[in-house]
Motif scaffolding. Structure first.
Motif, PDB file in Angstrom:
ATOM      1  N   ARG A  36      37.783  38.559  48.203  1.00 52.93           N
ATOM      2  CA  ARG A  36      36.393  39.005  48.151  1.00 52.93           C
ATOM      3  C   ARG A  36      36.062  39.322  46.691  1.00 52.93           C
ATOM      4  O   ARG A  36      36.580  40.279  46.107  1.00 52.93           O
ATOM      5  N   TYR A  37      35.225  38.470  46.067  1.00 51.37           N
ATOM      6  CA  TYR A  37      34.865  38.652  44.669  1.00 51.37           C
ATOM      7  C   TYR A  37      33.687  39.605  44.502  1.00 51.37           C
ATOM      8  O   TYR A  37      33.412  40.080  43.402  1.00 51.37           O
ATOM      9  N   ASP A  38      32.974  39.878  45.591  1.00 53.50           N
ATOM     10  CA  ASP A  38      31.815  40.770  45.540  1.00 53.50           C
ATOM     11  C   ASP A  38      31.786  41.548  46.852  1.00 53.50           C
ATOM     12  O   ASP A  38      32.053  41.008  47.922  1.00 53.50           O
ATOM     13  N   ARG A  39      31.449  42.817  46.794  1.00 50.73           N
ATOM     14  CA  ARG A  39      31.505  43.662  47.988  1.00 50.73           C
ATOM     15  C   ARG A  39      30.536  43.211  49.074  1.00 50.73           C
ATOM     16  O   ARG A  39      30.699  43.528  50.245  1.00 50.73           O
ATOM     17  N   TRP A  40      29.480  42.445  48.695  1.00 49.99           N
ATOM     18  CA  TRP A  40      28.483  42.045  49.686  1.00 49.99           C
ATOM     19  C   TRP A  40      28.717  40.638  50.247  1.00 49.99           C
ATOM     20  O   TRP A  40      28.016  40.226  51.151  1.00 49.99           O
ATOM     21  N   GLU A  41      29.651  39.905  49.714  1.00 46.82           N
ATOM     22  CA  GLU A  41      29.858  38.536  50.185  1.00 46.82           C
ATOM     23  C   GLU A  41      31.077  38.436  51.102  1.00 46.82           C
ATOM     24  O   GLU A  41      31.938  39.325  51.115  1.00 46.82           O
ATOM     25  N   ARG A  93      36.345  34.655  50.306  1.00 48.98           N
ATOM     26  CA  ARG A  93      36.473  33.215  50.091  1.00 48.98           C
ATOM     27  C   ARG A  93      37.880  32.770  50.451  1.00 48.98           C
ATOM     28  O   ARG A  93      38.864  33.452  50.114  1.00 48.98           O
TER      29      ARG A  93
END
Length: 395
Positions: A162-167, A170
């Motif tokens: 998870r590269y961003d807390r909202w996405e 991957r």
């Protein structure tokens, strides 16, 4: 003479100072279990001068840090450093012992004597008649920039990230737990290209997706990378086992193989096809034990058999007109591989092989006419390996 004072645990000496003597640097690793970079700078300065004598580029500030990090993990053992120009041992308390190769020490002492004529005894300024028993012959070290790049390699994620807390997480590009990628930051294309060759030498298979490059291994490569960081060279056992044949050498050996339009061909222990790439694809069988390497060969379009070559050679009924090979050298395995390959030839067939230089003119392969090339020095970058090409024709 160097001795340890038991009550203070500090080293003292009553010998004249000279590079032929063992140097002891206390607190190379400090009480916080981290490298003392001021003291590491002394070692880096010494490596700079030795690099000048070797015609090698100088290490940059900080290039000695990765070396000491490895020594921190490997305490209590002597290791050859920078192609054998130094020997070093680190103790758990952080003390580092350093010895300079005799052939290098007298040069360093001559420089000091020119600056301080009375400081260095004449005995230390004389070129040694024989090699030091503790030291090997100099190797051919890799560039410091390449070694530093290899030391900074990071693990390639093999689980969703998870590269961003909202996405959403991957999916990883690989499930291989031993995959590595280069660290972030600017880097020279030439240095990266050389580093990629070294990774291939120790069994790494290159992958590229959307301009992201990573390397997969069938084993943890960290120990092999540590050996490279310490010695400055690729460990011979790893190089002989995995190193893809350099293109120039592959062209030489395939030209000597004299492959005709009707000949069926074999490359044993094919790796990723360094030699097979120069052979007729539709008539070449590749035998390779590594599942990862087999996938690379299949993607190139070769007829691939996944097997241990020696085991396969003892059971197959297939026979070939030409065998072209660069067998593993370590522990004398080249001879057993060569003998097995010779047994797979049709009448009048030929085996062409890259062998260690020491094999030249040895009596082997009864029933064959043998021709030897000249000795090819330093055939593999980053090693001291010299080779010879054998052409053996079955009578």
């Amino acid at each position: 003479m160097v001795r340890d004072v038991a009550d203070t645990k500090q080293h003292v000496t009553n010998s004249p100072a000279a590079f032929g003597k063992r140097m002891i640097v206390a607190n190379m690793i400090n009480c916080y279990d981290s490298i003392d970079y001021e003291r590491a700078g002394y070692l880096n300065d010494l490596r700079c001068v030795i690099a000048k004598f070797m015609g090698r580029e100088e290490p940059r500030h900080g290039d000695t840090g990765p070396l000491l990090e490895v020594f921190r993990r490997r305490t209590g053992e002597w290791y050859e450093v920078d192609g054998g120009t130094l020997r070093m041992k680190m103790y758990k308390k952080g003390t580092c012992h350093i010895e300079v190769h005799p052939d290098m020490a007298w040069r360093l002492n001559a420089v000091l004597a020119s600056l301080y004529p009375a400081a260095i005894p004449a005995s230390f300024r004389t070129k040694p008649n024989a090699k030091g028993k503790k030291h090997k012959v100099f190797g051919r070290p890799l560039p410091f920039a390449v070694i530093t790049m290899l030391s900074k390699m990071r693990s390639e994620p093999n689980r969703p990230v998870r590269y961003d807390r909202w996405e959403e997480p991957r999916p990883p590009l690989t499930a291989n737990p031993h995959a590595l990628q280069f660290d972030y930051g600017d880097r020279s294309e030439a240095v990266q290209s050389e580093a990629e060759k070294i990774l291939a030498m120790i069994g790494g298979v290159r992958h590229n997706k959307n301009a992201h490059v990573w390397f997969e291994f069938e084993f943890s490569p960290r120990e092999a990378l540590d050996e490279i960081i310490i010695s400055g060279c690729v460990p011979d056992q790893r190089a002989h086992q995995f190193y893809p044949t350099p293109d120039e050498l592959a062209i030489q050996v395939t030209e000597l193989a004299d492959i005709g339009d009707e000949h069926t061909c074999l490359e044993p222990s094919a790796g990723i096809g360094g030699i097979a790439d120069h052979m007729p694809k539709g008539r070449t069988r590749c035998v390779e034990i590594s599942d990862l390497h087999c996938k690379v060969l299949e993607a190139k379009g070769f007829d691939v058999t996944q097997a241990d070559f020696l085991t396969w050679a003892g059971t197959t009924a297939d026979r070939f007109d030409r065998v072209v090979m660069n067998p593993p050298f370590s522990e004398g395995r080249w001879l057993s591989h060569l003998t097995a390959a010779a047994g797979l030839l049709k009448a009048g067939g030929q085996v062409t092989a890259v062998l260690p230089a020491g094999a030249k003119n040895k009596d082997m392969l009864p029933g064959f006419d043998l021709e030897w090339s000249r000795v090819i020095e330093n055939a593999f970058a980053g090693t001291t390996v010299s080779v010879v090409i054998l052409v053996a024709r079955k009578r």
